[in-house]
Scaffold this motif. Structure first.
Motif, PDB file in Angstrom:
ATOM      1  N   PRO A 188      30.345  42.470  36.980  1.00  0.00           N
ATOM      2  CA  PRO A 188      31.295  42.192  38.074  1.00  0.00           C
ATOM      3  C   PRO A 188      31.122  43.383  39.002  1.00  0.00           C
ATOM      4  CG  PRO A 188      32.187  41.862  35.980  1.00  0.00           C
ATOM      5  CD  PRO A 188      30.826  42.319  35.424  1.00  0.00           C
ATOM      6  N   LEU A 189      30.651  44.757  38.342  1.00  0.00           N
ATOM      7  CA  LEU A 189      30.727  45.879  39.404  1.00  0.00           C
ATOM      8  C   LEU A 189      29.401  45.734  40.194  1.00  0.00           C
ATOM      9  CD1 LEU A 189      31.536  48.645  36.494  1.00  0.00           C
ATOM     10  CD2 LEU A 189      33.078  47.345  38.224  1.00  0.00           C
ATOM     11  N   VAL A 190      28.525  45.121  39.691  1.00  0.00           N
ATOM     12  CA  VAL A 190      27.191  44.931  40.797  1.00  0.00           C
ATOM     13  C   VAL A 190      27.498  43.930  41.728  1.00  0.00           C
ATOM     14  CG1 VAL A 190      24.705  44.253  40.710  1.00  0.00           C
ATOM     15  CG2 VAL A 190      25.729  45.790  38.679  1.00  0.00           C
ATOM     16  N   ALA A 191      28.019  43.031  41.268  1.00  0.00           N
ATOM     17  CA  ALA A 191      28.424  41.922  42.054  1.00  0.00           C
ATOM     18  C   ALA A 191      29.319  42.232  43.331  1.00  0.00           C
ATOM     19  CB  ALA A 191      29.065  40.676  41.662  1.00  0.00           C
ATOM     20  N   LEU A 192      30.425  43.109  42.968  1.00  0.00           N
ATOM     21  CA  LEU A 192      31.468  43.341  43.925  1.00  0.00           C
ATOM     22  C   LEU A 192      30.774  44.564  44.999  1.00  0.00           C
ATOM     23  CD1 LEU A 192      34.413  43.460  41.691  1.00  0.00           C
ATOM     24  CD2 LEU A 192      34.095  42.004  43.782  1.00  0.00           C
ATOM     25  N   THR A 193      29.716  45.494  44.142  1.00  0.00           N
ATOM     26  CA  THR A 193      29.330  46.548  45.137  1.00  0.00           C
ATOM     27  C   THR A 193      28.429  45.762  46.337  1.00  0.00           C
ATOM     28  OG1 THR A 193      29.172  48.071  43.208  1.00  0.00           O
ATOM     29  CG2 THR A 193      27.460  48.425  45.185  1.00  0.00           C
ATOM     30  N   VAL A 194      27.764  44.656  45.864  1.00  0.00           N
ATOM     31  CA  VAL A 194      26.896  44.050  46.768  1.00  0.00           C
ATOM     32  C   VAL A 194      27.895  43.240  48.019  1.00  0.00           C
ATOM     33  CG1 VAL A 194      25.102  42.145  47.013  1.00  0.00           C
ATOM     34  CG2 VAL A 194      24.799  43.671  45.198  1.00  0.00           C
ATOM     35  N   LEU A 195      28.705  42.498  47.140  1.00  0.00           N
ATOM     36  CA  LEU A 195      29.778  41.647  48.147  1.00  0.00           C
ATOM     37  C   LEU A 195      30.243  42.696  49.196  1.00  0.00           C
ATOM     38  CD1 LEU A 195      31.004  39.008  48.632  1.00  0.00           C
ATOM     39  CD2 LEU A 195      32.845  39.697  47.175  1.00  0.00           C
ATOM     40  N   ALA A 196      30.809  43.851  48.699  1.00  0.00           N
ATOM     41  CA  ALA A 196      31.745  44.720  49.645  1.00  0.00           C
ATOM     42  C   ALA A 196      30.724  45.277  50.630  1.00  0.00           C
ATOM     43  CB  ALA A 196      32.344  45.635  48.824  1.00  0.00           C
TER      44      ALA A 196
END
Length: 530
Positions: free
Chosen positions: A499-507
């Motif tokens: 989730p942290l990787v995905a949200l870092t890319v999304l943001a």
């Protein structure tokens, strides 16, 4: 979603972890023990934090995104009428992302601990402290009364002290004492400032005081209040030179303690600047803005230079300590954005807050995993004795560490870029009345800090992920310390970090999702709630 449902969601979000903490200390029901009572209480921690995360997502889904500047899900009940203190809760576009970030990181920490419990005393106490910590942090972002904010701010200190002192590593008791003494001293000064504002302003209600925009407080009162409240918040932020408790606390804390300390606790300080100081005492904020910006700019360069010194060969630098010092630099960008007193700067600060929580949380998880595998987080040991290092021995772990590093150095397209860019952009044109030449100097220092950040993080990636730092004589003799392959990313680690990787890319790719929430609320806050 109706106002009553939103009210209940926010109230449950704050209260549920506290009830869960009490339940964690009770004996486990016979049907839920599983293979052991320890496993049952750790499962209880995952369940409670999972429900809290679900509530925070429901709150975000029910939030009126068309009016993010309006306080929503408000509860306003009298608590101590004689002192005018009320139980006042509410959420707007500024606090909503921080509530969701807190719920997410605490859930991921509970999930990680279920599979990898840090060595120490009873898991019961560990889970209870984790849940009390979550209550304190969620309440800090949800309450709208100055005294309640102070109580929530203080609630966090005790569980974090015990997490470091009982489940930490080498030197944990000394680090825990430094953490509690620094933050308590800052809190005492902050309490005096909050009392001054509440008594002089005639109310402790943060919304009423923000709407008043300092008109009922004299200039002298505002200056004294900002100095006192700002000192307490700056310790937590952490602002140079009040940061010296942080590296020790991070180095000694267990992995989940470091993740929550960097990802959530530091945000409470910067959130206090935005929620309390800017709208309630604007004259005082204007007086101290150049000094705050100067300390922030020095902190950015200082943090980067220390990291560069720790990263070099032969310095015996600790990887956890290096990431802790990098937080001093990254939080410097947040404080610089706030000090510009412009919507651009404050939006950048709030964005950088969330980005730092995601990226540094991921980095501390990764360093904890590396330490579990190698038995050390000493950079010279990791780089000098591991031959092909992480790329050769645990390629997914090495790749993820490299991803965390490039996100942290502010690569465009990832979350770390936008907040720092907006803070520097705002420094180019600060608020009216602030010295533009001074802020241009601060912008230049911040720019130098980004170059130094890239330098030390790339050195870390080269040394830890690529390795190959062996004695030339040993290399000629064919004694290459390749060693056996290490366990790569395990399933529970993948679940906790994805989730942290995905949200870092999304943001990074869609910053408007976050800025669209914060911008209207920031515009209203700086205009005095009008």
């Amino acid at each position: 979603m109706s106002h009553t449902v939103m009210q209940l969601l926010l109230a449950a979000l704050v209260v549920l972890p506290l009830l869960g903490a009490v339940a964690a200390l009770l004996p486990a029901p016979p049907g839920l023990k599983g293979t052991s009572p320890e496993q049952a209480v750790l499962r209880h921690g995952v369940t409670v934090t999972g429900v809290v995360l679900a509530l925070s997502v429901a709150l975000a889904a029910g939030f009126d995104h068309d009016h993010p500047a309006r306080m929503q899900a408000t509860t306003d009940l009298p608590w101590i009428p004689a002192l005018g203190i009320r139980i006042h809760l509410g959420v707007d576009g500024i606090s909503l992302p921080l509530l969701v970030l807190t719920a997410l990181l605490t859930f991921l920490c509970a999930l990680y601990s279920y599979f990898k419990m840090p060595t120490g005393p009873s898991p019961k106490a560990f889970v209870a402290l984790l849940l009390v910590l979550e209550t304190g942090t969620l309440a800090s972002f949800a309450v709208l009364d100055l005294m309640l904010f102070f109580l929530a701010f203080e609630t966090v200190l005790i569980p974090m002290y015990f997490l470091i002192a009982r489940w930490g590593g080498e030197g944990r008791e000394r680090s825990a004492w430094r953490f509690i003494l620094y933050t308590l001293l800052g809190s005492v000064v902050m309490l005096l400032g909050l009392l001054l504002v509440g008594i002089d302003g005639g109310t402790f209600d943060m919304v009423a005081l923000a709407t008043d925009n300092g008109s009922s407080l004299s200039h002298t009162t505002q200056v004294i209040a900002v100095l006192a409240i700002g000192a307490g918040l700056a310790v937590k932020a952490p602002m140079w030179p009040l940061h010296s408790w942080l590296p020790d606390a991070h180095t000694s804390a267990p992995t989940v303690g470091s993740v929550l300390l960097a990802g959530v606790l530091l945000k409470m300080g910067t959130y206090g600047f935005v929620r309390i100081i800017l709208p309630i005492a604007p004259d005082g904020a204007h007086t101290f803005a150049p000094y705050l910006a100067a300390f922030a700019a020095v902190g950015i360069v200082y943090g980067s230079l220390v990291c560069l010194a720790l990263a070099r060969k032969g310095a015996k630098g600790d990887l956890k300590r290096l990431i802790a010092y990098s937080s001093v630099g990254h939080m410097g960008f947040v404080l610089l954005g706030i000090a510009t007193l412009t919507p651009t700067g404050v939006n950048g600060a709030l964005f950088a807050n969330v980005a730092h929580g995601l990226i540094t949380g991921l980095l501390f998880f990764l360093v904890g995993a590396i330490k579990d595998r190698y038995g050390t987080s000493d950079l010279d040991s990791l780089a000098g004795t591991t031959g092909a290092a992480l790329y050769g021995r645990a390629p997914r772990l090495g790749g993820l560490l490299a991803f965390g590093a490039v996100a942290s150095l502010g690569l465009p397209g990832l979350a770390g870029f936008w907040g720092e860019m907006l803070a520097m952009f705002a420094s180019f044109r600060p608020a009216d009345g602030l010295s533009r030449p001074a802020f241009l100097v601060f912008m230049a220092l911040a720019g130098l800090g980004t170059l130094l950040t890239a330098a030390y993080l790339l050195v870390v990636v080269r040394r830890v992920c690529m390795g190959g730092e062996v004695d030339p004589a040993a290399e000629r003799a064919g004694e290459m310390p390749d060693g056996p392959a290490l366990p790569d990313i395990r399933r529970h680690e993948f679940a906790a970090w994805s989730p942290l990787v995905a949200l870092t890319v999304l943001a990074g790719l869609w910053p408007a999702a976050l800025l669209g929430l914060t911008d209207p609320a920031v515009q209203q806050l700086l205009a005095g709630g009008k």
